[in-house]
Write a protein that holds these residues in place. Structure first.
Motif, PDB file in Angstrom:
ATOM      1  N   SER A 261       0.766  -1.164  -0.005  1.00 67.64           N
ATOM      2  CA  SER A 261       0.053   0.016   0.057  1.00 67.64           C
ATOM      3  C   SER A 261       0.892   1.199  -0.255  1.00 67.64           C
ATOM      4  O   SER A 261       2.161   1.246   0.179  1.00 67.64           O
ATOM      5  CB  SER A 261      -0.875   0.087   1.314  1.00 67.64           C
ATOM      6  OG  SER A 261      -0.156   0.386   2.290  1.00 67.64           O
ATOM      7  N   ARG A 262       0.278   2.398  -0.055  1.00 67.48           N
ATOM      8  CA  ARG A 262       1.078   3.606   0.027  1.00 67.48           C
ATOM      9  C   ARG A 262       1.666   3.859   1.256  1.00 67.48           C
ATOM     10  O   ARG A 262       2.776   4.347   1.431  1.00 67.48           O
ATOM     11  CB  ARG A 262       0.032   4.821  -0.084  1.00 67.48           C
ATOM     12  CG  ARG A 262      -0.542   5.028  -1.396  1.00 67.48           C
ATOM     13  CD  ARG A 262      -1.198   6.261  -1.448  1.00 67.48           C
ATOM     14  NE  ARG A 262      -2.219   6.263  -2.759  1.00 67.48           N
ATOM     15  CZ  ARG A 262      -3.286   6.594  -2.856  1.00 67.48           C
ATOM     16  NH1 ARG A 262      -3.865   6.821  -1.830  1.00 67.48           N
ATOM     17  NH2 ARG A 262      -3.854   6.592  -4.036  1.00 67.48           N
ATOM     18  N   GLU A 263       1.246   3.162   2.196  1.00 66.61           N
ATOM     19  CA  GLU A 263       1.775   3.113   3.514  1.00 66.61           C
ATOM     20  C   GLU A 263       3.096   2.088   3.781  1.00 66.61           C
ATOM     21  O   GLU A 263       3.418   1.967   4.886  1.00 66.61           O
ATOM     22  CB  GLU A 263       0.798   2.810   4.978  1.00 66.61           C
ATOM     23  CG  GLU A 263      -0.188   4.016   4.697  1.00 66.61           C
ATOM     24  CD  GLU A 263      -1.384   3.464   5.604  1.00 66.61           C
ATOM     25  OE1 GLU A 263      -1.315   2.857   6.376  1.00 66.61           O
ATOM     26  OE2 GLU A 263      -2.394   4.404   5.284  1.00 66.61           O
TER      27      GLU A 263
ATOM     28  N   TRP B 246      -9.149  -3.543   4.462  1.00 68.02           N
ATOM     29  CA  TRP B 246      -8.540  -2.932   2.990  1.00 68.02           C
ATOM     30  C   TRP B 246      -9.519  -3.958   1.881  1.00 68.02           C
ATOM     31  O   TRP B 246      -9.600  -5.052   1.815  1.00 68.02           O
ATOM     32  CB  TRP B 246      -7.143  -3.205   2.859  1.00 68.02           C
ATOM     33  CG  TRP B 246      -6.451  -2.586   4.039  1.00 68.02           C
ATOM     34  CD1 TRP B 246      -6.177  -2.961   5.248  1.00 68.02           C
ATOM     35  CD2 TRP B 246      -5.527  -1.725   3.815  1.00 68.02           C
ATOM     36  NE1 TRP B 246      -5.398  -2.093   6.033  1.00 68.02           N
ATOM     37  CE2 TRP B 246      -4.972  -1.160   5.046  1.00 68.02           C
ATOM     38  CE3 TRP B 246      -5.479  -0.573   2.729  1.00 68.02           C
ATOM     39  CZ2 TRP B 246      -3.792  -0.218   5.228  1.00 68.02           C
ATOM     40  CZ3 TRP B 246      -4.511   0.325   2.749  1.00 68.02           C
ATOM     41  CH2 TRP B 246      -3.824   0.640   4.160  1.00 68.02           C
TER      42      TRP B 246
END
Length: 87
Positions: free
Chosen positions: A47-49, A74
């Protein structure tokens, strides 16, 4: 025939053929992943994280609902899911 010698129409036809083949291969890959997934299975995805680890709580045709270790849910595209082996 070299690509430099191809006309615009020939290049467009070739592009269409390549795009269709890519779609077929992606669909096959997604079906492969789906066939190996089960509810409760440990998976990961990017993910972006960063890397997220969790468990499958719902399986759809194109997406998988994953509950991460921090209890977040998610909705993830099948192509992004990496099944993990339970140890």
């Amino acid at each position: 025939m070299r690509i430099d010698d191809m006309s615009l129409d020939q290049l467009l036809a070739l592009n269409d053929l390549i795009c269709r083949r890519i779609d077929e291969l992606q669909a096959r890959q997604e079906m492969e992943v789906l066939s190996r997934l089960t509810l409760g299975q440990a998976v990961s995805f990017e993910s972006r994280e960063g890397q997220v680890f969790g468990r499958v709580i719902k399986i759809n045709r194109k997406t998988v609902l994953v509950q991460s270790e921090d209890q977040r849910q998610w909705k993830v595209a099948v192509a992004l899911i990496q099944p993990l082996r339970d140890v």
